[in-house]
Design a protein around this motif. Sequence first.
Motif, PDB file in Angstrom:
ATOM      1  N   GLU A   1     105.648  57.548  76.302  1.00  0.00           N
ATOM      2  CA  GLU A   1     105.721  56.282  75.565  1.00  0.00           C
ATOM      3  C   GLU A   1     107.153  55.785  75.467  1.00  0.00           C
ATOM      4  O   GLU A   1     107.405  54.569  75.551  1.00  0.00           O
ATOM      5  CB  GLU A   1     105.116  56.414  74.165  1.00  0.00           C
TER       6      GLU A   1
ATOM      7  N   ARG B   1     108.779  52.069  76.378  1.00  0.00           N
ATOM      8  CA  ARG B   1     109.598  51.313  75.427  1.00  0.00           C
ATOM      9  C   ARG B   1     110.930  50.916  76.058  1.00  0.00           C
ATOM     10  O   ARG B   1     111.364  49.765  75.965  1.00  0.00           O
ATOM     11  CB  ARG B   1     109.828  52.145  74.162  1.00  0.00           C
TER      12      ARG B   1
ATOM     13  N   ASP C   1     112.214  47.096  76.809  1.00  0.00           N
ATOM     14  CA  ASP C   1     113.448  46.619  76.179  1.00  0.00           C
ATOM     15  C   ASP C   1     114.491  46.184  77.211  1.00  0.00           C
ATOM     16  O   ASP C   1     115.250  45.236  76.983  1.00  0.00           O
ATOM     17  CB  ASP C   1     114.038  47.701  75.280  1.00  0.00           C
TER      18      ASP C   1
ATOM     19  N   TYR D   1     103.034  47.532  75.477  1.00  0.00           N
ATOM     20  CA  TYR D   1     104.395  47.133  75.846  1.00  0.00           C
ATOM     21  C   TYR D   1     104.435  46.051  76.916  1.00  0.00           C
ATOM     22  O   TYR D   1     105.515  45.526  77.216  1.00  0.00           O
ATOM     23  CB  TYR D   1     105.181  48.368  76.316  1.00  0.00           C
TER      24      TYR D   1
END
Length: 328
Positions: free
Chosen positions: A22, A26, A30, A59
């Motif tokens: 995960e 992320r 980002d 995401y």
Amino acid sequence: MVTARRIPVGLSTASVYPENTEAAFRFAADLDYDGVELMVWADPVSQDPGSVLRLVRKYGVPVLAVHAPCLLISQRVWGADPVAKLGLSVEAAEILGASTVVVHPPFRWQRRYAEGFVDQVKTLEQGSHVSVSVENMYPMRADVLFRDRGTDRLRRRGGPGPAVSAYSPSLDPTDTGFDHYTLDLSHTATAGMDALALAGRMGAGLNHLHLADGRGSSMDEHMIPGDGEQPCADVCRQLAGSDYAGQVVLEVSTQSARTRSERSVMLGRALSFAREHLDRPAQSAIAPGPEHPRAAGVVRVPHADAARVPGSSEVSESADPGAENRDT
């Protein structure tokens, strides 16, 4: 005017180790990566397509490729049969909407797997939209027995020490011949291979690049591109100037990062290097098309189909990856 199709740049989920799957999604979201390459290994989430689909939706980051569980540390992931595991990797790629499965050549001791490997790869590709992309590897060198494994020591003694390949029939997949290849630039460094020459031998079959760097150490380094001695920029520019329609994935080590912020800087620097040298002018594109989508719409198979792959139970998205180290 024809618009160039940007070469998608993904992040290997192994690049965030010791953080988990995960965390890779992320970071990819980002930093604006185009997607991820899912390394199937000790992290339970990586073994469960249903959990990975939830990360895709959460995401908005697609899975570009799946790396089959063929590392030494993942020999028991999805069972002990490498033939079955490669088939399951292709099924997982279909579930996740990925176009590529990355696989290593068989180990020498996997005799049955090695004997049928070429035929299995062909059969899997004929029955699926997924390409099975065989990766170049590196030998085990005697220098790993010494504490000083760096390039200075190797240069003082005139080069790498004696080496033995653990792969059958060779660590260079072009010796056998496949329709699709993954070129790994950290592996070429460790193997002492000419990366540009290997790319030339792979030819039009090259459809996946593991972008990383190395200095020729006896250990697989997976450095940030530009920090070592591999022709990372040259390989990227060569792909950008061709009709290359594959993917580039940053498979780098960030284990030296002391904080998430430091890891983010390292991954951002790697992405900037890739984007700079993969920049493709409009006139060079001969196969224009939409960029790989950055949305949950990449999912092609309903969530319920994830049950076909072992380990498809509900798994927490924050599961710890465990204490195992990468095979690097």
